[in-house]
Scaffold this active site. Structure first.
Site, PDB file in Angstrom:
ATOM      1  N   CYS A  71       0.861  -1.177   0.000  1.00 33.55           N
ATOM      2  CA  CYS A  71       0.000   0.000   0.000  1.00 33.55           C
ATOM      3  C   CYS A  71       0.893   1.222   0.000  1.00 33.55           C
ATOM      4  O   CYS A  71       1.654   1.447   0.951  1.00 33.55           O
ATOM      5  CB  CYS A  71      -0.913   0.005   1.231  1.00 33.55           C
ATOM      6  SG  CYS A  71      -1.898   1.512   1.379  1.00 33.55           S
ATOM      7  N   HIS A 150      -3.074  -4.068 -10.815  1.00 39.92           N
ATOM      8  CA  HIS A 150      -3.882  -2.907 -11.165  1.00 39.92           C
ATOM      9  C   HIS A 150      -4.353  -3.027 -12.606  1.00 39.92           C
ATOM     10  O   HIS A 150      -3.663  -3.606 -13.456  1.00 39.92           O
ATOM     11  CB  HIS A 150      -3.078  -1.614 -11.012  1.00 39.92           C
ATOM     12  CG  HIS A 150      -2.687  -1.323  -9.607  1.00 39.92           C
ATOM     13  ND1 HIS A 150      -3.462  -0.572  -8.754  1.00 39.92           N
ATOM     14  CD2 HIS A 150      -1.600  -1.704  -8.881  1.00 39.92           C
ATOM     15  CE1 HIS A 150      -2.867  -0.508  -7.571  1.00 39.92           C
ATOM     16  NE2 HIS A 150      -1.741  -1.188  -7.625  1.00 39.92           N
ATOM     17  N   GLU A 199     -10.460  -0.045  -4.916  1.00 41.83           N
ATOM     18  CA  GLU A 199      -9.402  -0.884  -4.354  1.00 41.83           C
ATOM     19  C   GLU A 199      -9.927  -2.269  -4.006  1.00 41.83           C
ATOM     20  O   GLU A 199     -11.002  -2.417  -3.409  1.00 41.83           O
ATOM     21  CB  GLU A 199      -8.811  -0.237  -3.099  1.00 41.83           C
ATOM     22  CG  GLU A 199      -7.921   0.951  -3.406  1.00 41.83           C
ATOM     23  CD  GLU A 199      -6.946   1.229  -2.280  1.00 41.83           C
ATOM     24  OE1 GLU A 199      -6.177   0.298  -1.921  1.00 41.83           O
ATOM     25  OE2 GLU A 199      -6.950   2.345  -1.750  1.00 41.83           O
ATOM     26  N   CYS A 208      -4.887   5.975  -3.655  1.00 42.89           N
ATOM     27  CA  CYS A 208      -4.179   4.695  -3.725  1.00 42.89           C
ATOM     28  C   CYS A 208      -2.796   4.966  -4.286  1.00 42.89           C
ATOM     29  O   CYS A 208      -2.665   5.361  -5.451  1.00 42.89           O
ATOM     30  CB  CYS A 208      -4.945   3.706  -4.599  1.00 42.89           C
ATOM     31  SG  CYS A 208      -4.091   2.112  -4.813  1.00 42.89           S
ATOM     32  N   GLY A 211      -1.739   2.532  -6.960  1.00 48.26           N
ATOM     33  CA  GLY A 211      -2.566   2.813  -8.126  1.00 48.26           C
ATOM     34  C   GLY A 211      -2.105   4.042  -8.874  1.00 48.26           C
ATOM     35  O   GLY A 211      -2.129   4.084 -10.111  1.00 48.26           O
TER      36      GLY A 211
END
Length: 265
Positions: A71, A150, A199, A208, A211
Site C-alpha cells: 500500500c 492494477h 481498491e 491509492c 494505483g
C-alpha cells in the site's frame, strides 16, 4: 491495545506497533477495527513488525480482512510512525519489508516529525492493453503490477462514474484470479492525471499510492505524459516519477497522524 490512526491523502489505516509480537487473528481484527460505525474506522489495518531482511516489516490488511501485498499511502505512514515514535532514527534510506519486496523510504522531517515521504516503489511490470467487458460494456485497460495488481482504464467523465455499481465487476473479472485494483483516469495534460480508484478488498478510497504509480506507468507507456507527473486523487495529489536511469518508480506524498487511542481488551 494501543493504536494510531493515520492517513495519506485520506487513504486511512489503523496502525499497530507489533515489534514485540502480533495479536491473534489479524484478518478478523482488521475487519472489526475497519468498520466505520462499530470500530475505529479505516480502509484497513497495518502492522509494523520486526524483519530479518530489512529495518522493519509491514503487514497490510484490507477492510475485508484480506492481506494485501503493498500500500503506497500506507507505507508512507509506516515511515512516519517508525520515526515519530522513535523506533528508528533512520531517514534515508529506511528499508521496509512487504509482500511486494523491500521498499526504501526517504523521510522529510520538519520540526522533529515526518511531513512527507518518498518511496522507491521498485520496477513495475505490465501487459499490453486488454478488452474487459463489464455489464455489457466493453472497456480497454492496461494491467500494471507494482507488486500488487492494477487495471488502468482511460475514461472521460470520471466524476460521474458510479464506482459502487461497476467497481466489484472489475475487481472480480475472470482475467484477474486474485482480483485487481482498478483505476479510472482522465489525462488533464502531459504532466497531470486525474484518477478515481476501486481498491481490491476496500471499495472506492480517496487515494491509492500503488494505483497512482501504476497509472503513471500506463500513461508513459501509452505516450500520454512525461516521465514525472502529478496524479490528482479525491484525497489530494501525489508526485510520481518513473526513472529512465534505473527503471524504478518513485512516489512522494504526505503522511499524517490523525489520532491515537487504546482498545479495550
Amino acid at each position: 491495545m494501543k493504536f494510531t490512526k493515520m492517513q495519506g491523502l485520506g487513504n486511512d489505516y489503523i496502525y499497530l506497533d507489533c515489534t514485540a509480537g502480533e495479536p491473534a487473528d489479524l484478518p478478523g481484527l482488521a475487519r472489526r477495527l475497519s468498520d466505520r460505525h462499530f470500530g475505529v474506522g479505516g480502509d484497513g489495518l497495518i502492522c509494523i513488525c520486526p524483519s530479518d531482511k530489512a529495518d522493519f516489516r509491514m503487514r497490510m490488511f484490507n477492510a475485508d480482512g484480506s492481506e494485501g501485498e503493498m500500500c503506497g499511502n500506507g507505507i508512507r505512514c509506516v515511515g512516519k510512525f517508525i520515526y515519530d515514535k522513535g523506533l528508528s532514527a533512520k531517514t534515508d534510506p529506511l528499508a521496509v519489508e512487504t509482500l511486494a519486496g523491500i521498499k526504501y523510504l526517504k523521510l522529510t522531517v520538519e520540526d522533529g516529525a515526518v511531513s512527507a515521504v518518498t518511496v522507491d516503489m521498485g520496477v513495475p511490470t505490465w501487459e499490453e492493453p486488454i478488452p474487459v467487458t463489464v455489464e455489457g460494456e466493453a472497456k480497454t485497460g492496461r494491467p500494471v503490477s507494482m507488486g500488487n495488481p492494477h487495471l488502468v482504464i482511460w475514461q472521460e467523465g470520471i466524476d460521474g462514474l458510479n464506482l459502487e455499481a461497476i467497481g466489484p465487476a472489475f475487481e472480480n473479472h475472470p482475467h484477474f484470479p486474485n482480483r485487481t485494483n482498478t483505476e479510472f483516469v482522465e489525462v488533464a495534460d502531459r504532466r497531470t492525471l486525474r484518477m478515481r480508484v476501486w481498491e481490491r478488498g476496500s471499495g472506492e478510497t480517496l487515494a491509492c499510492g500503488t494505483g497512482a504509480c501504476a497509472t503513471a506507468v500506463a500513461a508513459i507507456l501509452d505516450g500520454l505524459t512525461e516521465r514525472e507527473v502529478t496524479v490528482c486523487l479525491l484525497g489530494g495529489e501525489l508526485s510520481i516519477r518513473w526513472s529512465e536511469e534505473d527503471g524504478h518508480v518513485y512516489m512522494t506524498g504526505p503522511a499524517v497522524t490523525v489520532f491515537e487511542g487504546e482498545l479495550p481488551h
